[in-house]
Design a protein around this motif. Structure first.
Motif, PDB file in Angstrom:
ATOM      1  N   VAL A   1       1.536  -1.294  -0.145  1.00 30.36           N
ATOM      2  CA  VAL A   1       0.047   0.166   0.088  1.00 30.36           C
ATOM      3  C   VAL A   1       1.579   1.132   0.147  1.00 30.36           C
ATOM      4  O   VAL A   1       1.493   1.502   0.788  1.00 30.36           O
ATOM      5  CB  VAL A   1      -0.919  -0.149   1.380  1.00 30.36           C
ATOM      6  CG1 VAL A   1      -1.572   1.449   1.168  1.00 30.36           C
ATOM      7  CG2 VAL A   1      -1.883  -1.333   1.553  1.00 30.36           C
ATOM      8  N   LEU A   2       0.735   2.616  -0.492  1.00 31.24           N
ATOM      9  CA  LEU A   2       0.854   4.054  -0.836  1.00 31.24           C
ATOM     10  C   LEU A   2      -0.208   4.296  -0.429  1.00 31.24           C
ATOM     11  O   LEU A   2      -0.792   4.560  -0.658  1.00 31.24           O
ATOM     12  CB  LEU A   2       1.410   3.603  -1.665  1.00 31.24           C
ATOM     13  CG  LEU A   2       1.882   5.799  -1.811  1.00 31.24           C
ATOM     14  CD1 LEU A   2       3.431   5.355  -1.517  1.00 31.24           C
ATOM     15  CD2 LEU A   2       2.213   5.814  -3.859  1.00 31.24           C
ATOM     16  N   ILE A   3       0.456   5.611   0.935  1.00 31.08           N
ATOM     17  CA  ILE A   3      -0.555   6.807   1.153  1.00 31.08           C
ATOM     18  C   ILE A   3      -0.079   7.531   0.792  1.00 31.08           C
ATOM     19  O   ILE A   3       1.110   8.069   0.867  1.00 31.08           O
ATOM     20  CB  ILE A   3      -0.650   6.595   2.787  1.00 31.08           C
ATOM     21  CG1 ILE A   3      -1.126   5.073   3.474  1.00 31.08           C
ATOM     22  CG2 ILE A   3      -1.482   8.030   3.020  1.00 31.08           C
ATOM     23  CD1 ILE A   3      -0.784   5.221   4.801  1.00 31.08           C
ATOM     24  N   LEU A   4      -0.759   8.424  -0.289  1.00 21.89           N
ATOM     25  CA  LEU A   4      -0.007   9.445  -0.780  1.00 21.89           C
ATOM     26  C   LEU A   4      -0.948  10.847  -0.756  1.00 21.89           C
ATOM     27  O   LEU A   4      -2.211  10.759  -0.866  1.00 21.89           O
ATOM     28  CB  LEU A   4      -0.458   8.832  -2.154  1.00 21.89           C
ATOM     29  CG  LEU A   4       0.544   9.201  -2.809  1.00 21.89           C
ATOM     30  CD1 LEU A   4       1.872  10.152  -3.075  1.00 21.89           C
ATOM     31  CD2 LEU A   4      -0.283   9.188  -5.320  1.00 21.89           C
ATOM     32  N   ASP A   5       0.244  11.688  -0.259  1.00 19.65           N
ATOM     33  CA  ASP A   5      -0.913  13.093  -0.554  1.00 19.65           C
ATOM     34  C   ASP A   5      -1.218  13.292  -1.228  1.00 19.65           C
ATOM     35  O   ASP A   5      -0.530  13.413  -2.823  1.00 19.65           O
ATOM     36  CB  ASP A   5      -0.277  14.169   0.751  1.00 19.65           C
ATOM     37  CG  ASP A   5      -0.591  15.490   0.459  1.00 19.65           C
ATOM     38  OD1 ASP A   5      -1.611  15.404   0.872  1.00 19.65           O
ATOM     39  OD2 ASP A   5       0.118  16.055   1.272  1.00 19.65           O
ATOM     40  N   LEU A   6      -2.468  13.860  -1.760  1.00 20.08           N
ATOM     41  CA  LEU A   6      -2.649  14.508  -2.945  1.00 20.08           C
ATOM     42  C   LEU A   6      -1.863  15.737  -3.304  1.00 20.08           C
ATOM     43  O   LEU A   6      -1.902  16.406  -4.463  1.00 20.08           O
ATOM     44  CB  LEU A   6      -4.028  15.292  -2.420  1.00 20.08           C
ATOM     45  CG  LEU A   6      -4.613  15.351  -3.959  1.00 20.08           C
ATOM     46  CD1 LEU A   6      -4.416  14.202  -4.519  1.00 20.08           C
ATOM     47  CD2 LEU A   6      -6.919  15.798  -4.205  1.00 20.08           C
ATOM     48  N   SER A   7      -1.937  16.868  -3.078  1.00 22.02           N
ATOM     49  CA  SER A   7      -1.077  17.679  -2.854  1.00 22.02           C
ATOM     50  C   SER A   7       0.770  17.961  -2.325  1.00 22.02           C
ATOM     51  O   SER A   7       0.290  18.296  -0.501  1.00 22.02           O
ATOM     52  CB  SER A   7      -1.950  19.153  -2.028  1.00 22.02           C
ATOM     53  OG  SER A   7      -1.490  20.285  -2.675  1.00 22.02           O
ATOM     54  N   MET A   8       1.489  18.078  -3.015  1.00 26.54           N
ATOM     55  CA  MET A   8       2.220  18.425  -2.235  1.00 26.54           C
ATOM     56  C   MET A   8       3.280  19.293  -2.976  1.00 26.54           C
ATOM     57  O   MET A   8       4.229  19.215  -3.723  1.00 26.54           O
ATOM     58  CB  MET A   8       3.015  17.260  -2.246  1.00 26.54           C
ATOM     59  CG  MET A   8       2.794  16.197  -1.346  1.00 26.54           C
ATOM     60  SD  MET A   8       3.172  14.505  -1.307  1.00 26.54           S
ATOM     61  CE  MET A   8       3.057  13.564  -2.848  1.00 26.54           C
ATOM     62  N   PRO A   9       2.773  20.031  -3.012  1.00 20.39           N
ATOM     63  CA  PRO A   9       4.007  21.226  -3.417  1.00 20.39           C
ATOM     64  C   PRO A   9       5.257  21.419  -2.632  1.00 20.39           C
ATOM     65  O   PRO A   9       5.048  21.892  -1.535  1.00 20.39           O
ATOM     66  CB  PRO A   9       3.279  23.341  -3.583  1.00 20.39           C
ATOM     67  CG  PRO A   9       2.174  22.461  -2.413  1.00 20.39           C
ATOM     68  CD  PRO A   9       1.936  21.030  -2.110  1.00 20.39           C
ATOM     69  N   PRO A  10       6.200  22.491  -3.221  1.00 24.49           N
ATOM     70  CA  PRO A  10       6.599  22.393  -4.952  1.00 24.49           C
ATOM     71  C   PRO A  10       6.958  21.121  -5.797  1.00 24.49           C
ATOM     72  O   PRO A  10       6.965  20.925  -7.227  1.00 24.49           O
ATOM     73  CB  PRO A  10       7.799  23.039  -4.844  1.00 24.49           C
ATOM     74  CG  PRO A  10       8.850  22.740  -4.345  1.00 24.49           C
ATOM     75  CD  PRO A  10       7.413  22.119  -2.795  1.00 24.49           C
ATOM     76  N   GLY A  11       6.757  20.150  -5.394  1.00 24.05           N
ATOM     77  CA  GLY A  11       6.758  18.464  -5.913  1.00 24.05           C
ATOM     78  C   GLY A  11       6.309  18.149  -6.708  1.00 24.05           C
ATOM     79  O   GLY A  11       5.001  18.876  -6.736  1.00 24.05           O
TER      80      GLY A  11
END
Length: 215
Positions: free
Chosen positions: A49-59
């Motif tokens: 499982v990958l828990i992934l943040d939707l918004s990751m500025p500036p990346g």
């Protein structure tokens, strides 16, 4: 199950790691600060499982990363973690291959349930968003598709558009995305043409209206 957490805030990565590692059936094997690093960690560890943040500025954002990771590593389940209770985001991440969508303010028990659900092959939708998803699916027709940037633009164009809107120059964008200046210029021209925009101010207004600046 092996888990990777991708979020641009170190405190979130640390906090979620503590919660998950406390469970007998879970182990956080790596963390990442943006979508590019998340892709690298998934390639290295092949997590369940990958828990992934939707918004990751500036990346690289979670929306862009979801499509890339799902294409390269379809066996890894992706649980989107976000503060956006917006059906547009929900609909698009699911269409890009995400297996679940949970809000950051959800209780710990709900996070654990979401991880176990997607790991078992199910789809988990934050209860607050379930009704929104149904409404979006019922009203999403071909007429709406004509105004949907996620269907009009390519993944690369979706990366470049918010950078242009934020004021980055062609050279800066080329360095950030590791592509040539000419390639940036070509993508910019196609974006303006596809969206029928004639100036940067119009592009900025469009990006704000479609909530694309975080991407």
């Amino acid at each position: 199950m092996n888990i990777v957490i991708a979020d641009d805030h170190a405190v979130v990565r640390t906090g979620f790691s503590m919660i998950l590692n406390y469970q007998e059936d879970m182990e956080v094997v790596a963390t990442a600060a943006d979508g590019i690093e998340a892709h690298q960690m998934v390639a290295k560890h092949r997590p369940d499982v990958l828990i992934l943040d939707l918004s990751m500025p500036p990346g690289e954002s979670g929306l862009i990363a979801t499509g890339k990771i799902k294409e390269d590593f379809p066996e890894t389940k992706i649980l989107i973690l976000t503060m956006y209770d917006d059906e547009e985001y929900l609909f698009h991440v699911l269409r890009n291959g995400a297996n679940g969508y949970i809000l950051k303010n959800a209780p710990d028990e709900e996070l654990l349930q979401a991880v176990r659900t997607v790991n078992a092959g199910g789809t988990y939708i934050d209860p607050k968003m379930a009704t929104s998803l149904v409404n979006e699916l019922m009203t999403h027709d071909n007429a709406n598709n004509k105004n949907d940037p996620f269907k009009i633009l390519s993944k690369r164009e979706l990366e470049i558009l918010p950078l242009i809107a934020k004021g980055y120059g062609n050279k800066e964008i080329s360095e950030m995305l590791f592509i040539s200046v000419k390639t940036v210029e070509a993508h910019k021209a196609r974006i303006m043409d596809k969206l029928e925009l004639k100036s940067r101010p119009e592009l900025v207004e469009y990006a704000m209206k479609k909530k694309l600046l975080d991407f």
